[in-house]
Motif scaffolding. Structure first.
Motif, PDB file in Angstrom:
ATOM      1  N   MET A   1       0.848  -1.191   0.000  1.00 33.15           N
ATOM      2  CA  MET A   1       0.000   0.000   0.000  1.00 33.15           C
ATOM      3  C   MET A   1       0.888   1.248   0.000  1.00 33.15           C
ATOM      4  O   MET A   1       1.774   1.387   0.840  1.00 33.15           O
ATOM      5  CB  MET A   1      -0.913  -0.009   1.243  1.00 33.15           C
ATOM      6  CG  MET A   1      -1.988   1.068   1.222  1.00 33.15           C
ATOM      7  SD  MET A   1      -3.087   0.986   2.672  1.00 33.15           S
ATOM      8  CE  MET A   1      -3.960  -0.544   2.370  1.00 33.15           C
ATOM      9  N   LYS A   2       0.663   2.141  -0.965  1.00 35.07           N
ATOM     10  CA  LYS A   2       1.437   3.370  -1.043  1.00 35.07           C
ATOM     11  C   LYS A   2       0.886   4.419  -0.081  1.00 35.07           C
ATOM     12  O   LYS A   2      -0.264   4.331   0.377  1.00 35.07           O
ATOM     13  CB  LYS A   2       1.416   3.919  -2.468  1.00 35.07           C
ATOM     14  CG  LYS A   2       2.135   3.028  -3.478  1.00 35.07           C
ATOM     15  CD  LYS A   2       2.156   3.655  -4.864  1.00 35.07           C
ATOM     16  CE  LYS A   2       2.919   2.790  -5.850  1.00 35.07           C
ATOM     17  NZ  LYS A   2       2.957   3.386  -7.209  1.00 35.07           N
ATOM     18  N   ALA A   3       1.711   5.416   0.211  1.00 30.51           N
ATOM     19  CA  ALA A   3       1.294   6.524   1.073  1.00 30.51           C
ATOM     20  C   ALA A   3       1.512   7.829   0.335  1.00 30.51           C
ATOM     21  O   ALA A   3       2.622   8.101  -0.150  1.00 30.51           O
ATOM     22  CB  ALA A   3       2.085   6.525   2.375  1.00 30.51           C
ATOM     23  N   VAL A   4       0.461   8.621   0.231  1.00 25.81           N
ATOM     24  CA  VAL A   4       0.519   9.955  -0.371  1.00 25.81           C
ATOM     25  C   VAL A   4       0.637  10.977   0.756  1.00 25.81           C
ATOM     26  O   VAL A   4      -0.176  10.962   1.692  1.00 25.81           O
ATOM     27  CB  VAL A   4      -0.738  10.224  -1.222  1.00 25.81           C
ATOM     28  CG1 VAL A   4      -0.736  11.660  -1.754  1.00 25.81           C
ATOM     29  CG2 VAL A   4      -0.837   9.220  -2.364  1.00 25.81           C
ATOM     30  N   ILE A   5       1.649  11.842   0.667  1.00 25.00           N
ATOM     31  CA  ILE A   5       1.900  12.804   1.737  1.00 25.00           C
ATOM     32  C   ILE A   5       1.857  14.223   1.179  1.00 25.00           C
ATOM     33  O   ILE A   5       2.803  14.660   0.505  1.00 25.00           O
ATOM     34  CB  ILE A   5       3.270  12.556   2.421  1.00 25.00           C
ATOM     35  CG1 ILE A   5       3.396  11.117   2.925  1.00 25.00           C
ATOM     36  CG2 ILE A   5       3.455  13.529   3.574  1.00 25.00           C
ATOM     37  CD1 ILE A   5       4.222  10.242   2.028  1.00 25.00           C
ATOM     38  N   PRO A   6       0.772  14.970   1.406  1.00 23.73           N
ATOM     39  CA  PRO A   6       0.734  16.371   0.993  1.00 23.73           C
ATOM     40  C   PRO A   6       1.736  17.193   1.810  1.00 23.73           C
ATOM     41  O   PRO A   6       1.683  17.208   3.046  1.00 23.73           O
ATOM     42  CB  PRO A   6      -0.709  16.793   1.301  1.00 23.73           C
ATOM     43  CG  PRO A   6      -1.491  15.516   1.324  1.00 23.73           C
ATOM     44  CD  PRO A   6      -0.532  14.510   1.909  1.00 23.73           C
ATOM     45  N   ALA A   7       2.671  17.847   1.114  1.00 20.48           N
ATOM     46  CA  ALA A   7       3.709  18.634   1.786  1.00 20.48           C
ATOM     47  C   ALA A   7       4.074  19.843   0.928  1.00 20.48           C
ATOM     48  O   ALA A   7       5.240  20.209   0.810  1.00 20.48           O
ATOM     49  CB  ALA A   7       4.936  17.773   2.055  1.00 20.48           C
ATOM     50  N   ALA A   8       3.041  20.464   0.327  1.00 20.53           N
ATOM     51  CA  ALA A   8       3.284  21.545  -0.631  1.00 20.53           C
ATOM     52  C   ALA A   8       3.093  22.935  -0.042  1.00 20.53           C
ATOM     53  O   ALA A   8       3.384  23.929  -0.701  1.00 20.53           O
ATOM     54  CB  ALA A   8       2.365  21.379  -1.847  1.00 20.53           C
ATOM     55  N   GLY A   9       2.602  23.007   1.195  1.00 16.73           N
ATOM     56  CA  GLY A   9       2.209  24.295   1.745  1.00 16.73           C
ATOM     57  C   GLY A   9       3.369  25.232   2.073  1.00 16.73           C
ATOM     58  O   GLY A   9       4.495  24.799   2.317  1.00 16.73           O
ATOM     59  N   ARG A  10       3.050  26.524   2.111  1.00  9.89           N
ATOM     60  CA  ARG A  10       4.044  27.537   2.460  1.00  9.89           C
ATOM     61  C   ARG A  10       4.279  27.623   3.964  1.00  9.89           C
ATOM     62  O   ARG A  10       5.339  28.047   4.402  1.00  9.89           O
ATOM     63  CB  ARG A  10       3.583  28.913   1.966  1.00  9.89           C
ATOM     64  CG  ARG A  10       3.665  29.083   0.464  1.00  9.89           C
ATOM     65  CD  ARG A  10       3.184  30.473   0.040  1.00  9.89           C
ATOM     66  NE  ARG A  10       3.413  30.693  -1.370  1.00  9.89           N
ATOM     67  CZ  ARG A  10       4.527  31.214  -1.875  1.00  9.89           C
ATOM     68  NH1 ARG A  10       5.499  31.577  -1.054  1.00  9.89           N
ATOM     69  NH2 ARG A  10       4.672  31.376  -3.163  1.00  9.89           N
ATOM     70  N   GLY A  11       3.276  27.239   4.768  1.00 10.04           N
ATOM     71  CA  GLY A  11       3.434  27.366   6.211  1.00 10.04           C
ATOM     72  C   GLY A  11       3.484  28.811   6.652  1.00 10.04           C
ATOM     73  O   GLY A  11       4.314  29.191   7.485  1.00 10.04           O
ATOM     74  N   THR A  12       2.556  29.617   6.128  1.00  8.50           N
ATOM     75  CA  THR A  12       2.553  31.055   6.421  1.00  8.50           C
ATOM     76  C   THR A  12       2.469  31.336   7.915  1.00  8.50           C
ATOM     77  O   THR A  12       3.155  32.230   8.433  1.00  8.50           O
ATOM     78  CB  THR A  12       1.370  31.731   5.696  1.00  8.50           C
ATOM     79  OG1 THR A  12       1.466  31.460   4.296  1.00  8.50           O
ATOM     80  CG2 THR A  12       1.392  33.232   5.923  1.00  8.50           C
ATOM     81  N   ARG A  13       1.659  30.571   8.621  1.00  7.29           N
ATOM     82  CA  ARG A  13       1.495  30.814  10.063  1.00  7.29           C
ATOM     83  C   ARG A  13       2.714  30.379  10.872  1.00  7.29           C
ATOM     84  O   ARG A  13       2.797  30.685  12.066  1.00  7.29           O
ATOM     85  CB  ARG A  13       0.238  30.096  10.567  1.00  7.29           C
ATOM     86  CG  ARG A  13      -1.062  30.769  10.129  1.00  7.29           C
ATOM     87  CD  ARG A  13      -2.271  30.057  10.708  1.00  7.29           C
ATOM     88  NE  ARG A  13      -2.514  28.778  10.050  1.00  7.29           N
ATOM     89  CZ  ARG A  13      -3.375  27.870  10.487  1.00  7.29           C
ATOM     90  NH1 ARG A  13      -4.048  28.075  11.612  1.00  7.29           N
ATOM     91  NH2 ARG A  13      -3.561  26.742   9.820  1.00  7.29           N
ATOM     92  N   LEU A  14       3.636  29.673  10.218  1.00  2.71           N
ATOM     93  CA  LEU A  14       4.869  29.266  10.901  1.00  2.71           C
ATOM     94  C   LEU A  14       6.001  30.283  10.725  1.00  2.71           C
ATOM     95  O   LEU A  14       7.099  30.072  11.224  1.00  2.71           O
ATOM     96  CB  LEU A  14       5.330  27.906  10.375  1.00  2.71           C
ATOM     97  CG  LEU A  14       4.843  26.675  11.139  1.00  2.71           C
ATOM     98  CD1 LEU A  14       5.173  25.417  10.342  1.00  2.71           C
ATOM     99  CD2 LEU A  14       5.465  26.600  12.526  1.00  2.71           C
ATOM    100  N   ARG A  15       5.752  31.337   9.985  1.00  2.00           N
ATOM    101  CA  ARG A  15       6.808  32.338   9.826  1.00  2.00           C
ATOM    102  C   ARG A  15       7.208  32.907  11.188  1.00  2.00           C
ATOM    103  O   ARG A  15       6.364  33.029  12.073  1.00  2.00           O
ATOM    104  CB  ARG A  15       6.321  33.475   8.927  1.00  2.00           C
ATOM    105  CG  ARG A  15       6.016  33.038   7.487  1.00  2.00           C
ATOM    106  CD  ARG A  15       5.635  34.204   6.610  1.00  2.00           C
ATOM    107  NE  ARG A  15       6.777  35.112   6.457  1.00  2.00           N
ATOM    108  CZ  ARG A  15       6.672  36.299   5.848  1.00  2.00           C
ATOM    109  NH1 ARG A  15       5.507  36.698   5.356  1.00  2.00           N
ATOM    110  NH2 ARG A  15       7.731  37.069   5.740  1.00  2.00           N
TER     111      ARG A  15
END
Length: 237
Positions: A1-15
């Motif tokens: 079973m494969k795993a898809v990991i969304p990791a495209a965000g900018r993380g604006t609130r983490l600035r």
């Protein structure tokens, strides 16, 4: 079973932590945020990682290369952060069977085997890992109403009077037919293609959607304070 990991965000609130790096590479207890998720997924014996990249994608690709813990990695590109349903669709060509989706900004400690076991059960089309939260927190996110066997009856997004206090944790199991539902999703009021809307369409189409409770601790890392809480959690493990 494969795993898809969304990791495209900018993380604006983490600035300012994301001023010079993608959210996935923000340090959590001496380790990049995304690594914590990959380690947990590797423990589930997934066959491949499909990482959805966007903002500063080269940094992620350079850091992880073509494998992690012996598991091969494929990268797909989400040009703009348009929501989790859109992120999942970026991976459609890479998936050929039941698969997992794991939000790349999660730190989760606890038993995750149940989602794989349930998704492999005959007749199950989708499996959602859910957690119990306070009513105040439930009013700020999507909640799920289930029957006594854990089968999903309804999805309610940000209810004023929550009919349930069970919420998504960011870990899912899906049949590939979920991609058809993702294609049908319309933008929400936030202009996002919401995965919860795809799940609701799946449910309305008569698909069997089940839930499993999360037995552990988790932090969804969106702010510097969240990062500190996640670091503390990892330090306790």
């Amino acid at each position: 079973m494969k795993a898809v990991i969304p990791a495209a965000g900018r993380g604006t609130r983490l600035r300012p932590l994301t001023d010079d790096r993608p959210k996935a590479l923000v340090d959590v207890a001496g380790t990049p945020l995304l690594t914590h998720g990959l380690e947990r997924l590797a423990d589930l014996d997934v066959s491949a990682f499909v990482i959805v990249v966007g903002y500063r994608k080269e940094a992620i690709i350079d850091h992880y290369g073509d494998e992690f813990a012996g598991v091969p990695i494929t990268y797909v590109h989400q040009r703009e952060p348009k929501g989790l349903a859109d992120a999942a669709l970026r991976a459609e060509s890479e998936v050929d069977g039941d698969f997992l989706v794991f939000n790349g900004d999660n730190v989760m400690l606890g038993d995750l085997d149940a989602v794989v076991e349930r998704q492999r059960t005959d007749g199950v089309d989708a499996t959602l890992v859910v957690d119990e939260v306070s009513r105040d927190e439930a009013a700020e996110t999507g909640v799920f109403v289930t029957d006594d066997d854990g089968r999903l009856d309804a999805v309610v997004e940000k209810p004023d009077d929550p009919p349930s206090t069970r919420v998504l944790t960011g870990l899912f199991g899906f049949d590939p037919e979920i991609f058809h539902a993702c294609h049908l999703v319309q933008p929400s009021n936030r202009g996002q293609y919401e995965l919860t809307d795809a799940i609701d369409l799946f449910l309305r189409a008569g698909r069997r959607v089940e839930t499993v409770p999360f037995d552990g601790q988790r932090v969804n890392v969106n702010t510097p304070a969240d990062r500190d809480r996640a670091a503390s959690l990892v330090g306790q493990s």
